[in-house]
Structures are given as structure tokens and as C-alpha cells.
Design a protein around this motif. Structure first.
Motif, PDB file in Angstrom:
ATOM      1  N   THR A   1       0.851  -1.180   0.000  1.00 25.63           N
ATOM      2  CA  THR A   1       0.000   0.000   0.000  1.00 25.63           C
ATOM      3  C   THR A   1       0.888   1.233   0.000  1.00 25.63           C
ATOM      4  O   THR A   1       1.767   1.375   0.850  1.00 25.63           O
ATOM      5  CB  THR A   1      -0.933   0.001   1.223  1.00 25.63           C
ATOM      6  OG1 THR A   1      -1.745  -1.188   1.169  1.00 25.63           O
ATOM      7  CG2 THR A   1      -1.827   1.217   1.237  1.00 25.63           C
ATOM      8  N   LYS A   2       0.663   2.110  -0.988  1.00 29.88           N
ATOM      9  CA  LYS A   2       1.419   3.359  -1.126  1.00 29.88           C
ATOM     10  C   LYS A   2       0.432   4.510  -1.243  1.00 29.88           C
ATOM     11  O   LYS A   2      -0.664   4.332  -1.787  1.00 29.88           O
ATOM     12  CB  LYS A   2       2.269   3.349  -2.398  1.00 29.88           C
ATOM     13  CG  LYS A   2       3.396   2.357  -2.430  1.00 29.88           C
ATOM     14  CD  LYS A   2       3.894   2.180  -3.852  1.00 29.88           C
ATOM     15  CE  LYS A   2       5.149   2.853  -4.209  1.00 29.88           C
ATOM     16  NZ  LYS A   2       5.632   2.569  -5.559  1.00 29.88           N
ATOM     17  N   GLU A   3       0.832   5.662  -0.772  1.00 25.39           N
ATOM     18  CA  GLU A   3      -0.002   6.839  -0.972  1.00 25.39           C
ATOM     19  C   GLU A   3       0.343   7.415  -2.337  1.00 25.39           C
ATOM     20  O   GLU A   3       1.485   7.796  -2.603  1.00 25.39           O
ATOM     21  CB  GLU A   3       0.230   7.884   0.115  1.00 25.39           C
ATOM     22  CG  GLU A   3      -0.753   9.026  -0.010  1.00 25.39           C
ATOM     23  CD  GLU A   3      -0.718   9.971   1.164  1.00 25.39           C
ATOM     24  OE1 GLU A   3      -0.643  11.179   0.902  1.00 25.39           O
ATOM     25  OE2 GLU A   3      -0.765   9.506   2.307  1.00 25.39           O
TER      26      GLU A   3
ATOM     27  N   PRO B   1      -4.434   6.152  -0.364  1.00 23.74           N
ATOM     28  CA  PRO B   1      -3.725   4.874  -0.240  1.00 23.74           C
ATOM     29  C   PRO B   1      -4.198   3.906  -1.332  1.00 23.74           C
ATOM     30  O   PRO B   1      -5.395   3.700  -1.508  1.00 23.74           O
ATOM     31  CB  PRO B   1      -4.100   4.366   1.153  1.00 23.74           C
ATOM     32  CG  PRO B   1      -5.208   5.228   1.644  1.00 23.74           C
ATOM     33  CD  PRO B   1      -5.326   6.407   0.744  1.00 23.74           C
TER      34      PRO B   1
ATOM     35  N   GLY C   1      -2.470  11.323  -2.814  1.00 19.97           N
ATOM     36  CA  GLY C   1      -3.179  11.561  -1.568  1.00 19.97           C
ATOM     37  C   GLY C   1      -4.139  10.454  -1.167  1.00 19.97           C
ATOM     38  O   GLY C   1      -4.900  10.610  -0.220  1.00 19.97           O
TER      39      GLY C   1
END
Length: 192
Positions: free
Chosen positions: A15-17, A22, A20
Motif C-alpha cells: 500500500t502506497k499513498e 492509499p 493523496g
């Protein structure tokens, strides 16, 4: 349900932002899972001031009268989808005239529903016996005594009050790819 593995390379997602928000993304090949989406289509086919309706044979909506419709296939244009769905569910051949309405339904699988007005070409209504157990052309007055879905009632009203306006299929000299299908509003010009 969460996606856990990259559909491009098979690596475990993290999981990456991104922007803005996730999002599930692949740390190896940069694949990003942007979400789950579906595109539904609905048909408003009118013959002699009667609207083509189908009675749903399956849930959700078993026993409810609706306009014919369904979901697009991955490599199918939406205007071909709605023509196909009308024929499969009813045996009626109809051709897209214009887009008359959109419904946006954000949920677990975000659904965009595009409603089309179609020109009746030929064929007598017959139920497919799988998704639909009854079909016919009905007047607005006849619909009053039927169990018609609220969305279908709204679409019929939108179509009846649109004065022929909406978005129609357009062929542009600027966008020439066979993978682009364009719909546009037709506005008057200074010479009209």
C-alpha cells in the motif's frame, strides 16, 4: 476484497499513498491498482409511443420491470453493448440514437450507468428465459399499474422531456483511432 498480487508481474503488492490516496501498488514494476469499476448500460426503445420493458427473472430485482440493459465487456464499446443487450434480452433490434442520462454509483465496485435512447428497427419482443421472463412495449399509462423500477421510471421521464437532446455518436476528423467512440452534444451554429 483487496487485491494482493500484481496482475502484471505477480509480485506481492504494497500500500502506497498515490495522489493523496492509499492504493495497492507493485514495488517491482510500478503497477497501480486504481480501483474496481464497472460500466452498465440501459436502453430506452420506443415503438409507437410504447416503451420496451423487461421483467427481471433473477435477483437483484426479480419480478421488477426495467428497461433492457447490462454490463460492457472489456473490449466492447458501450453503444455496441446496449444494442447487444437489447437483442439478447428481447429479440428486438434497435440502434443507438443518443445518450440521455448517466447514473454514478460509487460503492465497492464503482458503477457508471449510461442510458441510451435507441431507434426501434425490427423484431417482436420475446423474453430470453434466463435474465428476463417477460417483455413487451408499454405506454406510460400502462406502466402506472406495473412494478416498474424507480430508475426506469426516471429514465422514461428524462427521455420523454429531453426534446431529442442528448449526446449522439460522433465521428471526428481529429480523433481517428478505432478505439475511441465519441459522443457529443449538438449545438446550433451561427448559420442555423
Amino acid at each position: 476484497m483487496s487485491i494482493n498480487f500484481c496482475v502484471a508481474c505477480g509480485h506481492a503488492l504494497v500500500t502506497k499513498e498515490i495522489g493523496g490516496v492509499p492504493r495497492r501498488a507493485c514495488p517491482v514494476c510500478d503497477f497501480v491498482h486504481w480501483g474496481n469499476y464497472s460500466i452498465g448500460v440501459g436502453a430506452l426503445v420506443v415503438r409507437e409511443n410504447r416503451i420496451l420493458l423487461v421483467r427481471r427473472a433473477q435477483d437483484p430485482g426479480r419480478g421488477v420491470w426495467t428497461n433492457p440493459g447490462g454490463y460492457t465487456e472489456q473490449l466492447e464499446s458501450i453503444h455496441h453493448t446496449v444494442e447487444r443487450e437489447v437483442f439478447e434480452e428481447t429479440g428486438v433490434t434497435a440502434k443507438v440514437d443518443r445518450v440521455v442520462a448517466l447514473r454514478d454509483q460509487p460503492r465497492q465496485v464503482h458503477n457508471l450507468y449510461v442510458a441510451f435512447s435507441l431507434r426501434y428497427e425490427h423484431g417482436e419482443p420475446r423474453a430470453d428465459g434466463v435474465e428476463v421472463d417477460d417483455v413487451g412495449f408499454f405506454t406510460v399509462d400502462e406502466m402506472e399499474g406495473m412494478n416498474v423500477a424507480g430508475l426506469t421510471r426516471w429514465l422514461v421521464e428524462v427521455s420523454r422531456t429531453s426534446d431529442g437532446h442528448g449526446l449522439s455518436l460522433d465521428h471526428s476528423k481529429y480523433v481517428t483511432s478505432d478505439q475511441n467512440w465519441l459522443f457529443r452534444a449538438h449545438c446550433g451554429t451561427a448559420s442555423e
